[in-house]
Enzyme design. Structure first.
Site, mmCIF file in Angstrom:
data_model
loop_
_atom_site.group_PDB
_atom_site.id
_atom_site.type_symbol
_atom_site.label_atom_id
_atom_site.label_comp_id
_atom_site.label_asym_id
_atom_site.label_seq_id
_atom_site.Cartn_x
_atom_site.Cartn_y
_atom_site.Cartn_z
ATOM 1 N N CYS A 158 1.018 -1.249 -0.086
ATOM 2 C CA CYS A 158 -0.121 -0.074 0.203
ATOM 3 C C CYS A 158 0.888 1.148 -0.036
ATOM 4 O O CYS A 158 0.658 2.329 -0.679
ATOM 5 C CB CYS A 158 -1.030 0.022 1.074
ATOM 6 S SG CYS A 158 -1.998 1.590 1.141
ATOM 7 N N CYS A 175 -6.186 -3.560 7.167
ATOM 8 C CA CYS A 175 -7.261 -2.759 7.108
ATOM 9 C C CYS A 175 -8.320 -3.371 6.580
ATOM 10 O O CYS A 175 -9.555 -3.044 6.837
ATOM 11 C CB CYS A 175 -6.817 -1.283 6.624
ATOM 12 S SG CYS A 175 -6.613 -1.512 4.821
#
Length: 371
Positions: free
Chosen positions: A101, A202
């Protein structure tokens, strides 16, 4: 300087944005919409990227008096992070989505868009430090270093940043411990001062990675075997296992010597999970590819500290860069054996507190005979 503050809706990114504003920069807050179907409320302290988080980020921006926008990067996140995460597990590897990410979203998609819009840099709430030193040519070079708070240090997941990305990155919290960040947030009147931190992955808010992968990949029953090939049990999908794992094996009988058994190999081609004793997990030679350098690539053999987990221990080692047919491999020779190194993990190399770079682990083995 015009700066985009990536605001997740948490306390860290809120204080980071405030500090950049205090430093005299022109700051614009941006919340990244990374889910195609964002939940209204957080399910737990693990998750993030919900509509509630976007609202929390907006409230902080209002307190600071800065412009605020939501940028939709959900498709890019699905392709570069979630799909990559799924494919890596399906191939028998153990990826770290936070590194991907940072590499592909926060310091590629986000940074590229910010620069295209005329901004100079991106700031985040990561716990790491950027140190500027003379480059010997009349300019400065920027180095990535560990944070002063070892419990919160996130330099490992930033080890994928190259020199160009680092030149446009700010991490204002690297010189502060977390308790002081929360105190500062409360003093500034931020609603998020006591908001729980998000943890782990997440996009898997309940923390059930095995269940999440099962829903994405479907069940694929196979055998759990020992190193001789004897079948000891069954599994619902080899993708749910990683090297070094001990729990959840559900073996039909204990080992003859009574020793606990661990996953020592995942074989996606035959859909087998191989288990063995702890001594089979020890390795002292790690090979990685997709090398990323936070500055000039090291030349020849260099002494480094090697870390293979986000919050793991750093081990003394020697690294050699530029190996392999494409020149993007790194060979790391550890001074002592370490356990539980899985393909797909990242090895991040340090020189003291400075991050040298990183590579994705492709193989590991024991080079020296056990003492």
């Amino acid at each position: 300087m015009r700066v985009v503050a990536a605001m997740s809706g948490g306390v860290d990114s809120a204080v980071a944005a405030a500090r950049m504003l205090d430093a005299g920069h022109e700051v614009v807050g941006v919340h990244l919409a990374l889910s195609r179907s964002a939940a209204t409320l957080r399910e737990s302290a693990r998750g993030c990227c919900t509509i509630e988080d976007a609202g929390d980020a907006r409230r902080v921006a209002d307190v600071l008096g800065i412009p605020f926008y939501v940028w939709d990067l959900a498709d890019r996140f699905e392709r570069d992070v979630i799909a990559d995460f799924t494919a890596e597990y399906a191939a028998g590897r153990t990826p770290n989505p936070c590194l991907r990410c940072n590499e592909k979203i926060k310091f590629a998609a986000l940074l590229d868009k910010a620069l295209a819009l005329g901004f100079d840099a991106v700031t985040t709430g990561h716990y790491a430090q950027v140190v500027e030193r003379p480059d010997g040519l009349g300019g400065v070079q920027r180095e990535l270093h560990r944070a002063v708070d070892p419990a919160k240090d996130q330099s490992y997941v930033l080890g994928v940043l190259d020199a160009e990305q680092l030149a446009h990155a700010f991490f204002p919290l690297g010189d502060t411990v977390k308790t002081q960040v929360r105190e500062e947030a409360a003093e500034r009147g931020f609603y998020v001062a006591r908001k729980p931190d998000s943890h782990d992955i997440c996009f898997i808010p309940d923390g059930d990675t095995r269940g999440w992968l099962g829903r994405r990949l479907g069940e694929a029953p196979g055998d759990i075997v020992d190193t001789s090939g004897e079948v000891l049990g069954r599994h619902a999908g080899a993708f749910a296992y990683t090297v070094g794992q001990r729990r959840g094996l559900a073996l039909s009988r204990p080992a003859a010597d009574g020793q606990p058994r661990y996953v020592v190999e995942v074989r996606p081609d035959s859909n087998q999970v191989v288990v063995g004793t702890a001594d089979l997990l020890g390795v002292d030679l790690v090979t990685g590819t997709h090398a990323r350098w936070c500055g000039p690539a090291p030349e020849g053999e260099v002494r480094v500290g090697a870390q293979v987990r986000a919050h793991g221990e750093e081990f003394p080692a020697t690294a050699t860069a530029g190996t392999g047919p494409d020149g993007d491999e790194v060979v790391v020779r550890l001074d002592s054996r370490i356990r539980g190194v899985a393909p797909g993990q990242s090895v991040v190399l340090y020189d003291g507190t400075r991050v040298v770079g990183s590579a994705t682990i492709t193989a590991s083995r024991l080079q020296r005979s056990p003492a």
